[in-house]
Scaffold this motif. Structure first.
Motif, PDB file in Angstrom:
ATOM      1  N   THR A 297      47.255  22.368 110.174  1.00 35.98           N
ATOM      2  CA  THR A 297      48.209  21.688 111.055  1.00 35.98           C
ATOM      3  C   THR A 297      47.519  20.716 112.013  1.00 35.98           C
ATOM      4  N   PRO A 298      46.394  21.077 112.670  1.00 34.34           N
ATOM      5  CA  PRO A 298      45.692  20.083 113.499  1.00 34.34           C
ATOM      6  C   PRO A 298      45.235  18.855 112.715  1.00 34.34           C
ATOM      7  N   VAL A 301      48.217  16.567 112.268  1.00 38.40           N
ATOM      8  CA  VAL A 301      48.541  15.845 113.505  1.00 38.40           C
ATOM      9  C   VAL A 301      47.521  14.738 113.758  1.00 38.40           C
ATOM     10  N   ILE A 331      52.753  15.804 117.265  1.00 36.61           N
ATOM     11  CA  ILE A 331      52.341  16.981 118.032  1.00 36.61           C
ATOM     12  C   ILE A 331      53.549  17.826 118.419  1.00 36.61           C
ATOM     13  N   ALA A 334      54.889  19.575 115.330  1.00 35.34           N
ATOM     14  CA  ALA A 334      54.058  20.703 114.913  1.00 35.34           C
ATOM     15  C   ALA A 334      54.203  21.889 115.858  1.00 35.34           C
ATOM     16  N   VAL A 335      54.233  21.629 117.175  1.00 33.19           N
ATOM     17  CA  VAL A 335      54.350  22.715 118.150  1.00 33.19           C
ATOM     18  C   VAL A 335      55.686  23.432 118.006  1.00 33.19           C
ATOM     19  N   GLU A 338      55.468  25.590 114.871  1.00 32.41           N
ATOM     20  CA  GLU A 338      54.557  26.727 115.063  1.00 32.41           C
ATOM     21  C   GLU A 338      55.201  27.784 115.959  1.00 32.41           C
ATOM     22  N   ARG A 408      44.996  28.493 116.970  1.00 34.56           N
ATOM     23  CA  ARG A 408      45.532  27.271 116.353  1.00 34.56           C
ATOM     24  C   ARG A 408      46.018  26.273 117.401  1.00 34.56           C
ATOM     25  N   LEU A 412      45.363  22.236 117.943  1.00 34.26           N
ATOM     26  CA  LEU A 412      46.463  21.267 117.884  1.00 34.26           C
ATOM     27  C   LEU A 412      46.397  20.271 119.043  1.00 34.26           C
ATOM     28  N   HIS A 416      45.661  16.154 118.939  1.00 33.98           N
ATOM     29  CA  HIS A 416      46.600  15.170 119.453  1.00 33.98           C
ATOM     30  C   HIS A 416      45.914  14.178 120.394  1.00 33.98           C
TER      31      HIS A 416
END
Length: 494
Positions: A297-298, A301, A331, A334-335, A338, A408, A412, A416
């Motif tokens: 995921t990071p 992003v 970002i 994704a947040v 998550e 994680r 992330l 970003h």
């Protein structure tokens, strides 16, 4: 002589007074029961806590034999019970009563008090492991009774050298804690470290072995556990043979193992029940899954925010189509996803089993489909987050899975702010933190730091048992050899 007699009378009066104070304090609780019982030569008073005593033992093994009692000194010889003693100290009497003992004393003579064990045993039966379940291998797990758990280890290691040191921890709970190790194999420095840390604890309550994990580990601020938590007695029996130390706590269905390394948290005990090639493949899959769960995921992003040139041409049109109607930056997208996964996971864990499974499956499908159709998230990121969450479940030890879920989010945020450089910086900070960690004073990243080639045989991969002739260097065992390699290769056929 007269002075000595006066002093003896004074001591007796003090003992009688302290015992009367104890009886008065005990009778303040409605749970404490006492009654009189006539023996052959005197009238006895019997007192006990009703919730701690098995009344069947009282009526079957104690009361019928008290009729023949003539003097209190003969009580240990009269009762057919193992733990029977005479006591004068009021403090010790109270401690024994709270452990399920019955108090017996002569009303006319308070010099000696008899104590007989009749504690009730209410524990669940030994069942299959729930957290560390394996298709192949034993199907026994620890329960909440310390004596039962020690029995499960003892029957796997019928050795006189298996030493068990027991202590009480907790000013209020008085929890029984046992330290297990094999004398002649375990390093005495490791044993002394564990015993010292446990004996110096100043806490009110120890309700589970997880309390001890947080209190005696080397770095209490680290999210990484430095002691392995296991519910399998076969695993503890195995690591004791390697020179490790085990800790069992009364009331906890899990035991603690130390010293340990980072790589042991990704080694399922089922690996030792499979062929070494299959077990090694599964270990490599777990390591790959962990890095995939942390980084995927990071990286998504960082690439969408700063590094468009890294996107393949064939995939660029798919990403543009999926993100064309998304109003949120990568970002935030994704947040949100998550946190949604974490909410579903927590809801499924806290609800009853059947309801939790339904919530997890239905909630994931409904929320995922609705978020994509509403234009809040892209379907590509939804797939990536789902795969990352699935990969985090491959860790055999539950505590390490929680740590992976947590770390994680810093990755992330750094992705970003400064892209892939932030992912690299975060990974460097993570590696530095792991290099500084230790378990009971032993390096946490062993066998890679420091490099020990011998211990590489059972780390990322597991080589055959015939090649693991020596015990791990990590434990600094007194007896380093497991078996003679020359004799192990001998095969006598008909």
């Amino acid at each position: 002589m007269r002075i000595w007699r006066n002093k003896r009378k004074t001591d007796r009066s003090d003992e009688d007074h302290s015992f009367q104070v104890l009886l008065q304090r005990l009778t303040e609780s409605d749970e404490f029961t006492q009654f009189t019982y006539a023996s052959r030569s005197s009238t006895l008073c019997i007192g006990y806590y009703t919730s701690l005593v098995d009344t069947e033992i009282l009526h079957r093994d104690i009361l019928p034999y008290l009729k023949e009692l003539e003097i209190m000194n003969a009580l240990p010889n009269v009762l057919p019970i193992e733990e029977v003693s005479l006591e004068k100290d009021a403090t010790k009497i109270q401690e024994q009563l709270l452990r399920g003992f019955i108090l017996i004393f002569d009303i006319n003579n308070l010099n000696q008090m008899g104590l007989a064990k009749a504690s009730v045993e209410r524990t669940r039966q030994v069942t299959i492991p729930e957290v560390e379940f394996s298709v192949v291998g034993p199907k026994e797990a620890f329960v909440e009774a310390l004596d039962t758990n020690i029995n499960l280890v003892r029957k796997r290691l019928p050795l006189a050298d298996l030493v068990i040191k027991e202590m009480q921890i907790g000013n209020l709970s008085k929890t029984r804690v046992s330290v297990l190790y094999i004398d002649g194999i375990a390093n005495q420095e490791n044993v002394n470290t564990v015993v010292q840390r446990l004996s110096e604890l100043q806490v009110d309550q120890i309700n589970d072995s997880s309390y001890l994990t947080q209190l005696i580990q080397d770095n209490q601020n680290s999210p990484f556990p430095q002691l392995i938590d296991t519910e399998r007695p076969d695993r503890i029996a195995s690591v004791l043979g390697d020179g490790k130390i085990a800790i069992l706590v009364d009331g906890a269905p899990h035991g603690l193992i130390g010293p340990t390394t980072f790589f042991e948290f990704f080694s399922a005990f089922e690996d030792y029940f499979l062929n070494w090639t299959v077990a090694s493949f599964f270990r490599l899959v777990r390591f790959f899954a962990v890095f995939f769960s942390i980084l995927i995921t990071p990286i998504y992003v960082a690439v969408l925010t700063y590094h468009y040139e890294l996107i393949p041409k064939d995939m660029l049109s798919t990403l543009v189509t999926s993100r064309s109607a998304i109003p949120l930056p990568p970002i935030m997208e994704a947040v949100v996803l998550e946190l949604t996964i974490e909410l579903l996971r927590e809801a499924g864990a806290r609800l009853p089993t059947k309801v939790g499974q339904t919530i997890g499956i239905v909630g994931g499908i409904v929320i995922g489909t609705a978020s994509v159709e509403a234009g809040l998230t892209s379907n590509v990121l939804l797939i990536i987050v789902a795969l990352g969450a699935l990969a985090s479940f491959t860790t055999p030890v539950y505590q390490m899975g929680n740590t992976i879920r947590l770390i994680r989010f810093p990755f992330l945020l750094m992705a970003h702010y400064i892209g892939l450089l932030g992912v690299a910086v975060s990974f460097c900070f993570l590696l530095i933190h792991l290099l500084r960690l230790s378990s009971l004073g032993r390096p946490f990243l062993e066998p890679f730091y420091p490099l020990r080639v011998q211990d590489l045989k059972d780390s990322l991969i597991r080589l055959p048992f015939s090649m693991q002739t020596k015990r791990p260097i990590q434990e600094q065992t007194e007896d380093t050899m497991r078996f003679n390699p020359m004799k192990a290769k001998e095969k006598d056929d008909i």
